[in-house]
Design an enzyme around this catalytic site. Sequence first.
Site, short mmCIF file in Angstrom:
data_model
loop_
_atom_site.label_atom_id
_atom_site.label_comp_id
_atom_site.label_asym_id
_atom_site.label_seq_id
_atom_site.Cartn_x
_atom_site.Cartn_y
_atom_site.Cartn_z
N THR A 41 0.82 -1.22 0.00
CA THR A 41 0.00 0.00 0.00
C THR A 41 0.85 1.27 0.00
OG1 THR A 41 -1.41 1.29 1.51
CG2 THR A 41 -0.17 -0.45 2.51
N ASP A 42 0.26 2.35 -0.52
CA ASP A 42 0.95 3.66 -0.46
C ASP A 42 1.14 4.14 0.98
OD1 ASP A 42 -1.75 4.22 0.05
OD2 ASP A 42 -1.95 5.76 -1.49
N TYR A 77 -1.48 -0.42 11.19
CA TYR A 77 -1.70 -1.14 9.93
C TYR A 77 -0.55 -0.84 8.96
CZ TYR A 77 -3.27 -1.69 5.09
OH TYR A 77 -3.33 -2.00 3.75
N ALA A 84 2.37 0.36 9.52
CA ALA A 84 3.67 -0.12 10.01
C ALA A 84 3.81 -1.63 9.77
CB ALA A 84 3.81 0.21 11.50
N SER A 85 2.71 -2.36 9.95
CA SER A 85 2.79 -3.82 9.74
C SER A 85 3.01 -4.12 8.25
CB SER A 85 1.54 -4.52 10.27
OG SER A 85 0.40 -4.22 9.47
N LYS A 86 2.42 -3.32 7.37
CA LYS A 86 2.61 -3.53 5.94
C LYS A 86 4.05 -3.16 5.52
CE LYS A 86 -0.12 -4.66 3.31
NZ LYS A 86 -0.49 -6.05 2.88
P1 NAD Z 1 -9.89 -7.46 3.16
O1 NAD Z 1 -9.86 -7.11 4.61
O2 NAD Z 1 -11.13 -7.22 2.38
O3 NAD Z 1 -9.53 -9.01 2.97
C1 NAD Z 1 -8.48 -9.62 3.66
C2 NAD Z 1 -8.62 -11.12 3.48
O4 NAD Z 1 -7.50 -11.74 4.14
C3 NAD Z 1 -9.88 -11.71 4.12
O5 NAD Z 1 -10.46 -12.65 3.25
C4 NAD Z 1 -9.37 -12.39 5.38
O6 NAD Z 1 -10.14 -13.50 5.78
C5 NAD Z 1 -7.97 -12.81 4.94
N1 NAD Z 1 -7.04 -12.97 6.05
C6 NAD Z 1 -6.80 -12.11 7.06
N2 NAD Z 1 -5.89 -12.61 7.92
C7 NAD Z 1 -5.55 -13.83 7.42
C8 NAD Z 1 -4.66 -14.84 7.85
N3 NAD Z 1 -3.96 -14.71 8.98
N4 NAD Z 1 -4.53 -15.95 7.10
C9 NAD Z 1 -5.24 -16.10 5.95
N5 NAD Z 1 -6.13 -15.20 5.52
C10 NAD Z 1 -6.28 -14.06 6.24
O7 NAD Z 1 -8.66 -6.70 2.54
P2 NAD Z 1 -8.45 -6.09 1.07
O8 NAD Z 1 -8.95 -4.71 1.06
O9 NAD Z 1 -8.94 -7.06 0.08
O10 NAD Z 1 -6.87 -6.03 1.04
C11 NAD Z 1 -6.10 -7.10 0.50
C12 NAD Z 1 -4.64 -6.71 0.55
O11 NAD Z 1 -4.44 -5.52 -0.18
C13 NAD Z 1 -4.14 -6.45 1.97
O12 NAD Z 1 -2.84 -6.96 2.06
C14 NAD Z 1 -4.12 -4.93 2.05
O13 NAD Z 1 -3.12 -4.49 2.95
C15 NAD Z 1 -3.77 -4.56 0.62
N6 NAD Z 1 -4.23 -3.24 0.18
C16 NAD Z 1 -5.54 -2.89 0.32
C17 NAD Z 1 -5.94 -1.65 -0.16
C18 NAD Z 1 -7.39 -1.22 -0.06
O14 NAD Z 1 -7.69 -0.06 -0.37
N7 NAD Z 1 -8.31 -2.07 0.31
C19 NAD Z 1 -5.02 -0.77 -0.75
C20 NAD Z 1 -3.69 -1.18 -0.90
C21 NAD Z 1 -3.31 -2.44 -0.43
#
Ligand code: NAD
Length: 356
Positions: free
Chosen positions: A142-143, A167, A169-171
């Site tokens: 993520t940005d 969040y 920081a973990s990413k």
């Molecule tokens: P989301 O919360 O909709 O989905 C996360 C999924 O991960 C869920 O299905 C959940 O059950 C699963 N999950 C969580 N912990 C888990 C674990 N320990 N083991 C296995 N599965 C697990 O999230 P999202 O919005 O689809 O984001 C997906 C990825 O994209 C993430 O890594 C997030 O950091 C990244 N991201 C999201 C955005 C955004 O705007 N949504 C932007 C940039 C990056």
Amino acid sequence: MTNSTNNKMIMNENKLNKILLITGGAGFIGSNLIRYFLNKYPDYKIINFDKLTYAGNLNNLKEIETDPNYVFVKGDVANSQDVKNVFEEFNPDFVVNCAAESHVDRSITDPDIFLQSNILGTQIMLDFACENDAENFVQVSTDEVYGAKFKNFSADENSSLKPNNPYAASKAAADLLVRAAHQTHGQKVNVVRSCNNYGPFQFPEKLIPLMILNALTDVDLPVYGAGKQRREWIHVEDHCRAIDLVLHRGKSGEIYNAGTGNERINLKLVEYIVKQFPGSQSQIKFVADRLGHDFSYAMKSTKIHQELGWQPVKQFEAGLDETIEWYKMHRDWIEAIKSGEYLQYYDKIYKSRLTE
Ligand code: NAD
Ligand code: TYD
């Protein structure tokens, strides 16, 4: 080289039908990505490895659940035995790591699980990808890892990481572990850092679906602070195309930013949404701001444009209109989510703010 590595290399030379392990495939981006890959690569087998947290929803994948090229495996990326089992059973060629706890507000109140799933989980996934000589490991980042925009500076892929909430920081920590696996073990890796995603199947804790859902159901629309913060928005399909390109054509070890330039002030965005719901304008409520709220983010995406030819294609307001329509047409999907956990979360984050 071990016998199994050798065998795998020989098998791979003749193999078009790759096995792709997507973690977090029951979430918003993961489920869109699975549909995208099944459609684009009819010879691939897609393994969806997901713990099914509150955000994981198999209803997101209903229409493809019987596809012979799709398999769901319930498991936790932070549990070595679960990960070992899925690697042993499927021996994936590619890994796309989407699994994460993804919501900033939750990370402020309950950070532990973010460390567990986002940091430890990424390391465990990397360990098994290395051991199995995966052809590529793509980390979906993520940005937010760059921290809030400072003056007129836009982050490129070499900029320093200055995350401001648990969040982010973990990413950032996870991105560094991905780098370390590349440097230490020569594992082929890439990181894709996108801006805020929107589109169908997004859990209604994030700004856009939360506002649509509340406007649909005549509930107050909680805007943090004065609503002056800005976010840059990418349609999830544009993000899926970026991940696809990076997975197949990314230079090994490289990071790619994927932004769109579609930046909007939060309040203007909420006002745009409420216009589609006559009468809901008066439901906008300004509530206590998020702690440590990043005002905006800014990153340059020239590298992915120039090296991989990626460009976002979805015009923001058109994509937003389609997304609003999607939520209007999927009331069953919404009702199934609005169960106990969601209501408890909503009360915890918003009740006192909305009654102040
Ligand atoms: P989301 O919360 O909709 O989905 C996360 C999924 O991960 C869920 O299905 C959940 O059950 C699963 N999950 C969580 N912990 C888990 C674990 N320990 N083991 C296995 N599965 C697990 O999230 P999202 O919005 O689809 O984001 C997906 C990825 O994209 C993430 O890594 C997030 O950091 C990244 N991201 C999201 C955005 C955004 O705007 N949504 C932007 C940039 C990056
Ligand atoms: P969010 O969707 O949580 O994504 P992120 O914090 O990862 O960017 O929030 C987007 C923006 O919307 C952010 O500036 C916070 C703001 N926001 C609100 O004003 N009200 C809300 O109820 C939510 C969830 C977010």
